[in-house]
Design an enzyme around this catalytic site. Structure first.
Site, PDB file in Angstrom:
ATOM      1  N   ASN A   7      54.390  47.097  51.813  1.00  0.00           N
ATOM      2  CA  ASN A   7      55.626  48.200  51.818  1.00  0.00           C
ATOM      3  C   ASN A   7      55.746  48.365  53.014  1.00  0.00           C
ATOM      4  OD1 ASN A   7      56.707  49.972  50.194  1.00  0.00           O
ATOM      5  ND2 ASN A   7      55.150  51.357  50.336  1.00  0.00           N
ATOM      6  N   ASP A 145      59.156  48.449  41.226  1.00  0.00           N
ATOM      7  CA  ASP A 145      58.603  50.004  41.144  1.00  0.00           C
ATOM      8  C   ASP A 145      59.204  50.008  39.787  1.00  0.00           C
ATOM      9  OD1 ASP A 145      57.138  51.076  42.357  1.00  0.00           O
ATOM     10  OD2 ASP A 145      58.340  51.461  44.011  1.00  0.00           O
ATOM     11  N   HIS A 203      51.388  60.891  38.308  1.00  0.00           N
ATOM     12  CA  HIS A 203      51.414  60.320  39.790  1.00  0.00           C
ATOM     13  C   HIS A 203      52.534  61.552  41.362  1.00  0.00           C
ATOM     14  CE1 HIS A 203      51.965  57.157  42.679  1.00  0.00           C
ATOM     15  NE2 HIS A 203      52.723  58.064  43.943  1.00  0.00           N
ATOM     16  N   ALA A 204      51.249  61.872  41.801  1.00  0.00           N
ATOM     17  CA  ALA A 204      51.342  62.938  42.295  1.00  0.00           C
ATOM     18  C   ALA A 204      50.678  63.519  43.741  1.00  0.00           C
ATOM     19  CB  ALA A 204      51.072  64.737  41.918  1.00  0.00           C
ATOM     20  N   GLY A 207      55.817  62.664  46.910  1.00  0.00           N
ATOM     21  CA  GLY A 207      56.855  62.093  45.852  1.00  0.00           C
ATOM     22  C   GLY A 207      56.249  61.816  44.412  1.00  0.00           C
ATOM     23  N   ARG A 280      49.606  69.945  51.132  1.00  0.00           N
ATOM     24  CA  ARG A 280      48.056  70.036  51.661  1.00  0.00           C
ATOM     25  C   ARG A 280      48.363  71.933  53.032  1.00  0.00           C
ATOM     26  NH1 ARG A 280      46.612  64.777  54.191  1.00  0.00           N
ATOM     27  NH2 ARG A 280      48.556  65.224  54.598  1.00  0.00           N
ATOM     28  N   ILE A 327      47.947  63.744  45.794  1.00  0.00           N
ATOM     29  CA  ILE A 327      47.604  65.675  45.708  1.00  0.00           C
ATOM     30  C   ILE A 327      46.735  65.291  44.283  1.00  0.00           C
ATOM     31  CG2 ILE A 327      48.450  67.453  44.686  1.00  0.00           C
ATOM     32  CD1 ILE A 327      48.917  66.703  48.226  1.00  0.00           C
ATOM     33  N   GLU A 329      45.111  63.455  42.712  1.00  0.00           N
ATOM     34  CA  GLU A 329      43.454  62.351  43.388  1.00  0.00           C
ATOM     35  C   GLU A 329      42.624  63.436  44.078  1.00  0.00           C
ATOM     36  OE1 GLU A 329      43.350  59.294  45.091  1.00  0.00           O
ATOM     37  OE2 GLU A 329      44.873  57.963  43.693  1.00  0.00           O
ATOM     38  N   ASN A 330      43.139  64.012  45.139  1.00  0.00           N
ATOM     39  CA  ASN A 330      41.735  65.109  45.770  1.00  0.00           C
ATOM     40  C   ASN A 330      42.256  66.911  46.509  1.00  0.00           C
ATOM     41  OD1 ASN A 330      40.944  62.581  47.238  1.00  0.00           O
ATOM     42  ND2 ASN A 330      43.126  62.132  48.072  1.00  0.00           N
TER      43      ASN A 330
END
Length: 396
Positions: A7, A145, A203-204, A207, A280, A327, A329-330
């Site tokens: 990437n 993408d 999808h956070a 972006g 965060r 974000i 996921e966590n």
């Protein structure tokens, strides 16, 4: 087979080397500040991590350093041990309906799309050419993408602008984060044991986008012609009235390029909070009672919920809502703020299950009429899987 996922940004190169088809991670790393005399190269190998600062003039030098380091650290014995490299390419336009083996013809096609993604495609191409120069015989694959969203129906991707704009310049919704959506879709089809699953995926990360998926196919997504469209993100505004651009141009004596830069790099969470683009930091400020941070967060959450409700109607009901990326996921707080606003659709959160971080889990309660999940994404693995698939097709 050893396959590398790459990437590449304008001044960075992130990579993973995987053993396929076992899907085992061999090593990963990151080269940052390419083009400077204080570039950093970080290599992670099992439980060992090394990092050094040095001069790296260009991507070709970065690729040479990367490949040499793999041999020096005895990760591979020789360069030929790498069977293929997959490159994440942001914009494939309408030219690419699938990942593709990269040759002169395909590279020229990617170059022709640079005006659609001037911030991203040129950097992707630099990396592809650097690998070609260092290792000319290497099998390389472009993974886009935008490909996953090529199944979106015309009524969902076409803007109500003069049709000639589409005919002449291909102005339309393309959508992004497709590599992530492809991976999450496959994970959910297995998890639910249902190929025709109807999914809304959020999808956070820095972006942020959403995608409506029906039977493995994208039928709508929130990002558009560029990643600027959709919900507010770390530094991107998301949807605004286009007339604002002319208004601000006149009031601030700014050009279109400068205003577009403001919308891409100085808006979103950063723009409204005036504090940070990092969710965060925003969440930490909310805990301290900062009203501006709360406002930035609430605007983002409101827009995300709007898209979820819209896609729920579009899909005529869903099998699951899925949160993924940094974000998604966590952050249990991020997810709970969304789920509680969706109670009208029958979502009920299980607070204890929602404390999960970075692993696959259902987060709704047993009496919830709808299911919501956390599923970690793995774009690098998805790219490697595409490389393996294309390799088998080309080499058979």
């Amino acid at each position: 087979m050893k396959i590398m996922s790459v990437n590449s940004g304008s001044s960075s190169l992130k990579f993973q080397l995987l053993e396929m088809p076992q899907k085992n991670l061999i090593t990963s790393g990151l080269i940052e500040r390419i083009g400077s005399n204080n570039a950093t190269f970080t290599l992670k190998n099992q439980n060992h991590k090394t990092s050094k600062t040095l001069e790296i003039k260009n991507h070709q030098q970065a690729v040479s350093l990367l490949l040499t380091s793999l041999i020096e650290n005895k990760i591979i014995a020789r360069l030929e041990d790498i069977d293929g490299v997959g490159h994440r390419i942001v914009q494939g336009g309408e030219l690419f309906q699938d990942a593709t083996a990269l040759n002169d013809v395909e590279i020229a096609k990617i170059e022709s799309l640079c005006d659609l993604a001037p911030l991203h495609n040129p950097a992707n191409l630099v990396s592809i050419k650097a690998f070609r120069q260092v290792l000319p015989s290497l099998f390389q694959v472009g993974v886009f993408d935008t490909t996953f969203h090529q199944t979106i129906p015309v009524k969902n991707f076409l803007y109500a602008t003069p049709y000639a704009w589409y005919q002449k310049y291909k102005v339309r919704k393309y959508g992004f984060h497709g590599i992530s959506y492809q991976y999450i879709t496959e994970q959910m089809q297995q998890l639910l044991n249902k190929k025709d699953a109807k999914l809304i995926i959020c999808h956070a990360g820095n972006g942020v986008s959403l995608c409506a998926v029906d039977s493995g196919k994208s039928i709508d997504t929130s990002m558009g012609f560029t990643p600027l469209e959709g919900v507010p993100m770390g530094t991107r505004s998301g949807n605004i009235d286009p007339a604002v651009i002319k208004f601000i141009a006149e009031k601030e004596n700014k050009g279109i390029a400068e205003i577009t830069d403001d919308l891409n790099k100085k808006s979103g969470l950063l723009g409204v909070s005036t504090i940070s683009n990092d969710a965060r930091d925003i969440l930490a400020e909310i805990k301290k009672g900062n009203p501006q941070a709360r406002l930035a967060f609430d605007i983002q959450i409101k827009r995300i919920v709007d898209y979820i409700a819209s896609y729920y109607v579009l899909l005529k009901g869903i099998d699951a809502l899925v949160f993924t990326a940094g974000i998604g996921e966590n952050s249990s707080f991020f997810r709970s703020e969304i789920i509680k606003r969706l109670s009208v659709l029958g979502f009920r959160l299980d607070e204890q299950k929602n404390e999960v971080q970075g692993k696959t889990s259902v987060i709704t309660s047993s009496d919830s009429l709808q299911q919501a999940f956390v599923v970690p994404t793995n774009e690098e693995l998805s790219i490697a899987c595409d490389v393996l698939r294309i390799y088998k097709k080309v080499k058979k």
